[in-house]
Design a protein around this motif. Structure first.
Motif, PDB file in Angstrom:
ATOM      1  N   THR A 188       0.860  -1.184   0.000  1.00 39.70           N
ATOM      2  CA  THR A 188       0.000   0.000   0.000  1.00 39.70           C
ATOM      3  C   THR A 188       0.893   1.230   0.000  1.00 39.70           C
ATOM      4  OG1 THR A 188      -1.807  -1.094   1.165  1.00 39.70           O
ATOM      5  CG2 THR A 188      -1.761   1.299   1.248  1.00 39.70           C
ATOM      6  N   TYR A 189       0.590   2.154  -0.899  1.00 38.61           N
ATOM      7  CA  TYR A 189       1.368   3.385  -1.043  1.00 38.61           C
ATOM      8  C   TYR A 189       0.470   4.579  -0.735  1.00 38.61           C
ATOM      9  CZ  TYR A 189       4.337   0.202  -3.768  1.00 38.61           C
ATOM     10  OH  TYR A 189       5.114  -0.847  -4.182  1.00 38.61           O
ATOM     11  N   GLU A 190       1.064   5.640  -0.169  1.00 40.09           N
ATOM     12  CA  GLU A 190       0.312   6.844   0.165  1.00 40.09           C
ATOM     13  C   GLU A 190       0.975   8.055  -0.462  1.00 40.09           C
ATOM     14  OE1 GLU A 190      -0.152   7.244   4.361  1.00 40.09           O
ATOM     15  OE2 GLU A 190      -1.365   5.424   4.563  1.00 40.09           O
ATOM     16  N   ALA A 191       0.132   9.007  -0.854  1.00 38.47           N
ATOM     17  CA  ALA A 191       0.656  10.228  -1.462  1.00 38.47           C
ATOM     18  C   ALA A 191      -0.339  11.365  -1.290  1.00 38.47           C
ATOM     19  CB  ALA A 191       0.950  10.014  -2.947  1.00 38.47           C
ATOM     20  N   ASP A 192       0.147  12.588  -1.461  1.00 37.50           N
ATOM     21  CA  ASP A 192      -0.722  13.763  -1.397  1.00 37.50           C
ATOM     22  C   ASP A 192      -1.582  13.885  -2.641  1.00 37.50           C
ATOM     23  OD1 ASP A 192       0.316  14.578   1.089  1.00 37.50           O
ATOM     24  OD2 ASP A 192       2.009  15.571   0.109  1.00 37.50           O
ATOM     25  N   SER A 193      -1.096  13.351  -3.776  1.00 38.76           N
ATOM     26  CA  SER A 193      -1.843  13.449  -5.034  1.00 38.76           C
ATOM     27  C   SER A 193      -1.622  12.197  -5.852  1.00 38.76           C
ATOM     28  CB  SER A 193      -1.408  14.692  -5.825  1.00 38.76           C
ATOM     29  OG  SER A 193      -0.026  14.625  -6.146  1.00 38.76           O
ATOM     30  N   CYS A 194      -2.428  12.051  -6.881  1.00 39.97           N
ATOM     31  CA  CYS A 194      -2.366  10.839  -7.701  1.00 39.97           C
ATOM     32  C   CYS A 194      -2.723  11.173  -9.144  1.00 39.97           C
ATOM     33  CB  CYS A 194      -3.340   9.796  -7.150  1.00 39.97           C
ATOM     34  SG  CYS A 194      -3.323   8.202  -8.013  1.00 39.97           S
ATOM     35  N   ASP A 313     -16.068  10.799 -28.379  1.00 45.80           N
ATOM     36  CA  ASP A 313     -15.737  11.844 -29.360  1.00 45.80           C
ATOM     37  C   ASP A 313     -14.294  11.732 -29.859  1.00 45.80           C
ATOM     38  OD1 ASP A 313     -14.310  12.743 -27.169  1.00 45.80           O
ATOM     39  OD2 ASP A 313     -15.473  14.587 -26.906  1.00 45.80           O
ATOM     40  N   GLU A 314     -13.551  10.721 -29.388  1.00 46.96           N
ATOM     41  CA  GLU A 314     -12.161  10.460 -29.771  1.00 46.96           C
ATOM     42  C   GLU A 314     -11.201  11.552 -29.339  1.00 46.96           C
ATOM     43  OE1 GLU A 314     -11.533   8.877 -33.682  1.00 46.96           O
ATOM     44  OE2 GLU A 314     -13.339   7.619 -33.584  1.00 46.96           O
ATOM     45  N   HIS A 315     -11.643  12.437 -28.433  1.00 49.64           N
ATOM     46  CA  HIS A 315     -10.728  13.366 -27.774  1.00 49.64           C
ATOM     47  C   HIS A 315     -10.325  12.768 -26.430  1.00 49.64           C
ATOM     48  CE1 HIS A 315     -11.404  16.254 -30.878  1.00 49.64           C
ATOM     49  NE2 HIS A 315     -12.657  16.498 -30.550  1.00 49.64           N
ATOM     50  N   PHE A 316      -9.219  13.244 -25.887  1.00 45.86           N
ATOM     51  CA  PHE A 316      -8.664  12.681 -24.672  1.00 45.86           C
ATOM     52  C   PHE A 316      -9.465  13.109 -23.433  1.00 45.86           C
ATOM     53  CE2 PHE A 316      -4.509  13.901 -27.034  1.00 45.86           C
ATOM     54  CZ  PHE A 316      -4.726  12.910 -27.977  1.00 45.86           C
ATOM     55  N   ILE A 317      -9.173  12.467 -22.318  1.00 49.58           N
ATOM     56  CA  ILE A 317      -9.607  12.939 -21.001  1.00 49.58           C
ATOM     57  C   ILE A 317      -8.349  13.269 -20.203  1.00 49.58           C
ATOM     58  CG2 ILE A 317     -10.708  12.317 -18.809  1.00 49.58           C
ATOM     59  CD1 ILE A 317     -12.534  10.411 -20.393  1.00 49.58           C
ATOM     60  N   ILE A 318      -8.204  14.537 -19.840  1.00 50.18           N
ATOM     61  CA  ILE A 318      -7.105  14.984 -18.974  1.00 50.18           C
ATOM     62  C   ILE A 318      -7.715  15.987 -18.007  1.00 50.18           C
ATOM     63  CG2 ILE A 318      -4.813  16.040 -18.834  1.00 50.18           C
ATOM     64  CD1 ILE A 318      -4.439  15.372 -21.820  1.00 50.18           C
ATOM     65  N   GLN A 324     -12.436  15.645  -6.456  1.00 51.39           N
ATOM     66  CA  GLN A 324     -11.128  15.144  -6.013  1.00 51.39           C
ATOM     67  C   GLN A 324     -10.055  16.092  -6.551  1.00 51.39           C
ATOM     68  OE1 GLN A 324     -11.187  12.704  -3.911  1.00 51.39           O
ATOM     69  NE2 GLN A 324     -13.234  11.920  -4.290  1.00 51.39           N
ATOM     70  N   SER A 325      -9.727  17.099  -5.805  1.00 52.20           N
ATOM     71  CA  SER A 325      -8.811  18.128  -6.303  1.00 52.20           C
ATOM     72  C   SER A 325      -7.356  17.661  -6.322  1.00 52.20           C
ATOM     73  CB  SER A 325      -8.923  19.386  -5.428  1.00 52.20           C
ATOM     74  OG  SER A 325      -8.570  19.085  -4.090  1.00 52.20           O
ATOM     75  N   ASN A 326      -7.103  16.455  -5.823  1.00 52.64           N
ATOM     76  CA  ASN A 326      -5.734  15.935  -5.821  1.00 52.64           C
ATOM     77  C   ASN A 326      -5.585  14.654  -6.645  1.00 52.64           C
ATOM     78  OD1 ASN A 326      -7.232  14.365  -4.082  1.00 52.64           O
ATOM     79  ND2 ASN A 326      -5.631  14.171  -2.524  1.00 52.64           N
ATOM     80  N   VAL A 327      -6.591  14.350  -7.490  1.00 49.77           N
ATOM     81  CA  VAL A 327      -6.528  13.157  -8.326  1.00 49.77           C
ATOM     82  C   VAL A 327      -6.828  13.537  -9.777  1.00 49.77           C
ATOM     83  CG1 VAL A 327      -7.403  10.830  -8.744  1.00 49.77           C
ATOM     84  CG2 VAL A 327      -7.277  11.712  -6.404  1.00 49.77           C
ATOM     85  N   ILE A 328      -5.898  13.221 -10.647  1.00 50.36           N
ATOM     86  CA  ILE A 328      -6.023  13.544 -12.068  1.00 50.36           C
ATOM     87  C   ILE A 328      -6.152  12.251 -12.857  1.00 50.36           C
ATOM     88  CG2 ILE A 328      -4.866  14.598 -14.063  1.00 50.36           C
ATOM     89  CD1 ILE A 328      -3.246  16.257 -11.924  1.00 50.36           C
ATOM     90  N   VAL A 329      -7.035  12.236 -13.829  1.00 52.93           N
ATOM     91  CA  VAL A 329      -7.141  11.102 -14.732  1.00 52.93           C
ATOM     92  C   VAL A 329      -6.705  11.540 -16.129  1.00 52.93           C
ATOM     93  CG1 VAL A 329      -9.602  11.538 -15.235  1.00 52.93           C
ATOM     94  CG2 VAL A 329      -8.645   9.267 -15.613  1.00 52.93           C
TER      95      VAL A 329
END
Length: 369
Positions: A188-194, A313-318, A324-329
């Protein structure tokens, strides 16, 4: 040890992000279910096209140009030849919308672009045969990236900067909060953001968000080819946009053979199951195209399979996950994302450190769905 950022999925985007974050002084752990570069995602197969006059949308051009600058910097940093400037020919009917967006992109950003009619196409590249109403938008400064070498280069730099890279660890669960907890089969790993950029596995990891992602089986293959016609010194990378089909390909590089694949179509797959191997039906599809447009290409040498992860729509998700202000997909790169991975890695690092990227991600936000 607690990290500043955990990256789930250390392929093309994830490994680049790991480098830019560690370079910025962040403590980073990048986790991958395999050992990047590998053949289980969509960053294998030796080569990907990089182009700047962009038929998928004028909005992509600044990102493509930034990516080109970063690829050139990466070449210098690792002292390897990663980008081959073969030029790229986008070919289609003279009223094809994709071709016209390529032309519009070139005009708006003052990019070098040459328009050839059918006769000029076949004179310049005798290996191509096209109909009278077809044109080519040829971009001489674009070309081909060596994909595995690119991923390996960012991996080397990230580790040298201090990133921890955990390989062959499959992520089982991600718990959100002020501290993000990532559980694998081993730790298990922990971090401030992901940052989550796990390709075809992203939807499974984020089931509660029901992301509009569709993993698709894709194929590509190498064929015997005469170097004088189809070698890298004489032939460009290309995309042929037909009314309801799109094929792309590469010249024979270092004698490897003429490489071609089909961009559209494909079957939805379960990423946890092995893909159906390249078979005679895949060969027949490519052969049908070659017989019409590149009839001097020879016999099949080798075929391979990979996965696209498609958005509607074949555009990305970023984007940050909702609430979740500390998690980016970062996902849904839909068969045209690799060329941007240097710039997307930088963008993801900026989103972690500054809250927003320097280049706009407006086109890639989740709320469009």
């Amino acid at each position: 040890m607690k990290f500043d950022c955990i990256i789930v999925g250390a392929g093309s985007m994830g490994m680049a992000a790991a480098y830019f974050l560690t370079k910025a002084g962040k403590r980073v752990c990048a986790i991958d279910a395999f050992n990047p570069p590998h053949t289980n995602g969509n960053h294998h197969g030796e080569t990907r096209i990089i182009r700047y006059a962009y038929g998928e949308g004028v909005e992509y051009v600044p990102l493509a140009l930034r990516a080109a600058t970063l690829w050139q910097q990466l070449e210098q940093q690792v002292n390897k030849h990663l980008l081959l400037r073969t030029g790229v020919a986008n070919i289609g009917d003279n009223d094809n919308p994709f071709i016209h967006t390529v032309i519009e992109s070139a005009k708006k950003y003052d990019l070098p672009l040459e328009i050839l009619n059918a006769e000029e196409i076949m004179k310049r590249w005798p290996g191509i045969q096209v109909g009278d109403n077809m044109i080519a938008a040829f971009e001489p400064t674009s070309g081909v990236l060596r994909v595995e070498d690119c991923v390996a280069a960012y991996k080397e730099l990230a580790i040298n900067e201090g990133a921890k890279v955990r390989i062959n660890e499959s992520v089982q669960h991600i718990a959100f909060g002020n501290t993000v907890k990532v559980t694998t089969a081993n730790n298990t790993y922990e971090a401030d953001s992901c940052i989550i950029c796990a390709g075809a596995w992203t939807k499974k990891l984020l089931q509660q968000y029901n992301l509009p992602l569709n993993p698709i089986r894709k194929t590509f293959a190498w064929f015997e080819a005469e170097e004088a016609l189809y070698g890298e010194a004489n032939f460009p990378a290309f995309a042929v946009e037909l009314s309801n089909e799109c094929y792309y390909g590469f010249p024979s590089i270092n004698g490897a053979g003429f490489k071609i694949g089909r961009h559209d179509g494909g079957e939805t797959v379960n990423p946890d199951k092995a893909l159906r191997e390249f078979d005679v039906s895949d060969t027949a599809d490519l052969r049908q195209f070659l017989a019409t447009y590149m009839p001097q290409v020879g016999t099949l040498k080798e075929g391979k399979v990979c996965k696209y992860t498609m958005t509607p729509d074949e555009h990305f998700i970023i984007d940050f996950l909702p609430e979740q202000s500390n998690v980016i997909v970062a996902t849904g790169f839909s068969g045209h994302g690799f060329k941007f991975s240097s710039a997307i890695g930088e963008m993801l690092a900026q989103m972690v450190t500054d809250g927003k990227p320097q280049l706009s991600n407006e086109l890639f936000k989740l709320n469009r769905f």
